[in-house]
Design an enzyme around this catalytic site. Structure first.
Site, PDB file in Angstrom:
ATOM      1  N   SER A 187       0.792  -1.325  -0.113  1.00 36.69           N
ATOM      2  CA  SER A 187       0.019  -0.036  -0.096  1.00 36.69           C
ATOM      3  C   SER A 187       0.763   1.426   0.081  1.00 36.69           C
ATOM      4  O   SER A 187       0.331   2.163  -0.050  1.00 36.69           O
ATOM      5  CB  SER A 187      -0.983  -0.109   1.337  1.00 36.69           C
ATOM      6  OG  SER A 187      -1.789  -1.037   1.279  1.00 36.69           O
ATOM      7  N   ASP A 189     -17.939   0.191  -0.309  1.00 36.43           N
ATOM      8  CA  ASP A 189     -16.737  -0.940   0.173  1.00 36.43           C
ATOM      9  C   ASP A 189     -17.357  -1.728   1.245  1.00 36.43           C
ATOM     10  O   ASP A 189     -17.683  -1.639   2.276  1.00 36.43           O
ATOM     11  CB  ASP A 189     -15.882   0.042   0.767  1.00 36.43           C
ATOM     12  CG  ASP A 189     -14.853  -0.785   1.656  1.00 36.43           C
ATOM     13  OD1 ASP A 189     -14.632  -2.053   1.137  1.00 36.43           O
ATOM     14  OD2 ASP A 189     -14.038  -0.162   2.502  1.00 36.43           O
ATOM     15  N   ASP A 233     -10.403  -6.962   0.754  1.00 37.40           N
ATOM     16  CA  ASP A 233      -9.671  -5.917   1.499  1.00 37.40           C
ATOM     17  C   ASP A 233      -9.127  -6.092   2.867  1.00 37.40           C
ATOM     18  O   ASP A 233      -9.908  -7.213   3.677  1.00 37.40           O
ATOM     19  CB  ASP A 233     -10.614  -4.660   1.881  1.00 37.40           C
ATOM     20  CG  ASP A 233      -9.889  -3.482   2.172  1.00 37.40           C
ATOM     21  OD1 ASP A 233      -9.249  -3.347   3.588  1.00 37.40           O
ATOM     22  OD2 ASP A 233     -10.097  -2.430   1.736  1.00 37.40           O
ATOM     23  N   HIS A 284     -14.144  -0.554   5.275  1.00 37.89           N
ATOM     24  CA  HIS A 284     -13.898   0.620   6.129  1.00 37.89           C
ATOM     25  C   HIS A 284     -15.309   1.480   6.443  1.00 37.89           C
ATOM     26  O   HIS A 284     -15.353   2.194   7.487  1.00 37.89           O
ATOM     27  CB  HIS A 284     -12.969   1.632   5.237  1.00 37.89           C
ATOM     28  CG  HIS A 284     -11.932   0.656   4.920  1.00 37.89           C
ATOM     29  ND1 HIS A 284     -10.426   1.051   6.007  1.00 37.89           N
ATOM     30  CD2 HIS A 284     -11.276  -0.289   4.209  1.00 37.89           C
ATOM     31  CE1 HIS A 284      -9.592   0.090   5.380  1.00 37.89           C
ATOM     32  NE2 HIS A 284     -10.022  -0.377   4.611  1.00 37.89           N
ATOM     33  N   CYS A 323      -7.496   1.605   2.342  1.00 34.97           N
ATOM     34  CA  CYS A 323      -8.619   1.019   1.683  1.00 34.97           C
ATOM     35  C   CYS A 323      -8.186   0.413   0.418  1.00 34.97           C
ATOM     36  O   CYS A 323      -7.948   1.005  -0.700  1.00 34.97           O
ATOM     37  CB  CYS A 323      -9.971   1.910   1.525  1.00 34.97           C
ATOM     38  SG  CYS A 323     -11.143   0.971   0.753  1.00 34.97           S
TER      39      CYS A 323
END
Length: 626
Positions: free
Chosen positions: A327, A351, A366, A376, A390
């Site tokens: 990330s 999400d 995720d 999230h 995310c």
């Protein structure tokens, strides 16, 4: 009877015989004298210059004077590589009268290993006649005394004073500075003879090798008169050597120590850069090793221990370790989405904790799903996507961007290419594209692979040095300088190169930086624990890179996975946000996740920002690449 004897004696005949013999003798003497005169004439008149030169060569010797190798200091002037006086046991083979006997006698007097003798035999063919061949380095005072007492039995054996490379901070700078070692047979075949006359060492790795020409200096020469036993009687002529150039580094010993202590017992690396000039402030790879062991030849046993260690201490993770960045690339990908008009700071993505490609039932999960059992939030914008990392947001952005457009934008951050830092063995990483896969894997690109690249996984690989440079670009909001380990060469500042991104809206930079600031300074940020006691504002991004794949219907259980199969932890950061003076990247191999890398970064940032003097920037010569 007397008359009879007188008749037998012929005085005239004897006189003639004597006269003839005398004439013959005189002729022979005259001829010999003539030959001597002729020979003397040739020696003294005709061939005088030839024999005078040969006589001088027997009496006069030309000896190389090796130069002092350049010193290396950190940015505060602390010695990192110096030269220590040492005594070297050498043998002039032509004067021994019996080499095997001399070596055998030396083994009776001092400790002389089979490795020493073997290395000596390897050096002999490349040494000119009547030149001393090193047999053993770093002779002790006791050994010198014993050799001196027995010198009458050791013709051709010499003890010379030399400067030997030493690294006083040992393993702290091993991967950055590298080390020198004895010139080996392969190098002897390619090295020019003149510059290395009388020199037994050469830079093998790191800065020592990259700046070999500058550090080496120029060899000098002296002519000495010797007696029949080869002992020096007087100095006839001398041209002193020119010392090698001294290097001052951008590296800071305090930061190196902070990184080493924070990584103690872990495999990983730290690279820190001053974004204002590209100076590399810290480059540490853990575990490390003592470079002093290599200077005069490491033993087979000691080298085998380093080579065969499962922790691979000789591997420079900062420059050669290629890891999925995870990330940590999300800020750059988010910036690409803003620049291409694919998203705005206000755009939101649903999400549920997973993502599917239209027409495909596979769920791309995720990381937060196994913790919360959901995503999230119902809808996630760019700020939350960066602060909370995310994956679903970036899956969607990557799919809309395509892998080739990601590739074209991210290469401006120097991903997928060597940074050009002034050292050796840097690896380029991998910035994949559909063309790259076709050329390197012989297969077409699949849509699901685009999603993996969108969160820094899949084929994508980067070194810690590349991630630190990427962070410098973010810190400067669009530009950076080529990283440089060396700040000055004998007081001269090398020119560096400026890397420039395409023009990007200031508001886009602001949105990305605010998201990175929230990683630490907002309660929901993935590195909020770092905010405790923090005296400065930091922009950062956490990252976790998978080492092994996890099936769609399985969960990642760290306790059930072998230690070396656990996720890598990554972290990038720059600070202070308002005027950055440091940008860094941290990797902790198999740390389980970014939580292992955050404390390492905090230790290095604190060591730099706690001292106001650390933030002073050096003068820098800049060449823009446009």
């Amino acid at each position: 009877m007397a008359a009879e004897r007188n008749l037998l004696k012929d005085a005239n005949r004897e006189g003639r015989i004597f006269a003839d013999r005398l004439v013959v003798t005189l002729v022979i003497f005259a001829v010999m004298l003539g030959l001597i005169v002729v020979r003397y004439y040739h020696l003294q008149i005709v061939d005088h210059a030839i024999y005078a030169t040969q006589s001088d060569q027997n009496r006069l010797q030309t000896q190389p004077l090796p130069p002092r190798r350049g010193l290396i200091r950190d940015r505060a002037g602390r010695l990192i590589a110096e030269n220590e006086p040492s005594f070297v046991l050498s043998v002039v083979v032509e004067r021994t009268g019996g080499l095997d006997e001399i070596i055998e006698r030396l083994q009776q007097i001092i400790e002389l290993s089979d490795d020493d003798v073997a290395a000596f035999q390897r050096r002999r063919p490349s040494t000119r006649p009547y030149a001393p061949v090193p047999l053993k380095f770093r002779i002790s005072e006791d050994e010198r005394a014993r050799i001196a007492v027995n010198s009458h039995e050791l013709p051709g054996v010499e003890i010379e004073a030399q400067l030997i490379r030493s690294y006083p901070l040992a393993d702290l700078f091993a991967h950055a500075i590298g080390y020198v070692g004895r010139i080996n047979e392969r190098e002897l075949q390619t090295l020019p003879e003149g510059p290395y006359e009388g020199t037994f060492h050469i830079g093998k790795t790191g800065i020592e090798k990259y700046y070999e020409t500058a550090l080496l200096g120029q060899v000098g020469v002296q002519t000495v008169e010797t007696d029949a036993r080869g002992r020096i009687m007087r100095l006839v002529e001398k041209t002193p050597p020119v010392p090698g150039k001294d290097l001052t580094l951008n590296l800071d010993a305090d930061l190196q120590l902070a990184a080493a202590q924070a990584l103690q017992g872990q495999r990983g690396a730290v690279v820190a850069i001053d974004p204002r000039d590209g100076g590399v402030l810290a480059l540490y790879s853990s575990p490390s090793f003592d470079p002093n062991s290599f200077v005069n030849g490491i033993s087979f046993k000691e080298y085998a221990e380093l080579r065969d260690s499962p922790d691979v201490p000789l591997f420079n993770r900062a420059l050669q370790g290629q890891y999925p960045p995870g990330s940590t690339v999300k800020p750059a990908i988010g910036l690409a989405g803003l620049h291409m008009g694919l998203v705005t700071p206000q755009s939101k993505v649903a999400d549920p904790g997973w993502y599917t490609i239209p027409g495909d039932d596979r769920r791309y999960r995720d990381w937060v799903l196994r913790i919360r059992g959901r995503g999230h939030a119902d809808k996630v914008d760019l700020h939350m996507a960066i602060a909370e990392s995310c994956d679903v947001y970036f899956y969607d952005l990557a799919r809309n961007m395509t892998v080739d457009r990601m590739h074209d934008f991210l290469q401006h951050f120097n991903l997928g290419a060597r940074t050009g830092v002034d050292t050796i063995n840097e690896r380029p990483g991998v910035l994949p594209s559909s063309e790259w896969k076709l050329q390197n894997r012989g297969r077409p690109w699949y849509p699901g692979e685009t999603l993996s690249v969108g969160i820094g996984q899949g084929y994508m690989l980067a070194t810690p040095m590349q991630l630190a440079l990427m962070t410098s670009v973010l810190a400067n909001r669009g530009y950076a300088y080529k990283p440089s380990l060396v700040a000055e060469v004998d007081g001269v500042v090398p020119e560096t190169k400026r890397l420039q991104l395409p023009d990007i809206e200031p508001s886009h930079w602001q949105a990305i930086i605010e998201g990175m600031e929230a990683v630490v300074h907002e309660r929901s940020g993935t590195a909020h624990a770092m905010a405790k006691g923090l005296q400065y504002r930091v922009a950062s991004k956490t990252g976790t890179a998978q080492v092994i794949g996890i099936a769609q219907d399985e969960e990642y259980d760290e306790e059930e996975i072998a230690e070396r199969h656990r996720n890598h932890g990554l972290f990038i950061a720059f600070a202070p946000i308002e005027a950055p003076t440091i940008a860094l990247a941290v990797i902790v191999e198999n740390g389980g996740g970014s939580s292992a890398a955050v404390p390492v970064a905090r230790a290095v940032l604190d060591a730099w920002l706690a001292n106001p003097d650390k933030g002073v920037m050096r003068n820098v010569g800049v060449a823009s690449n446009g």
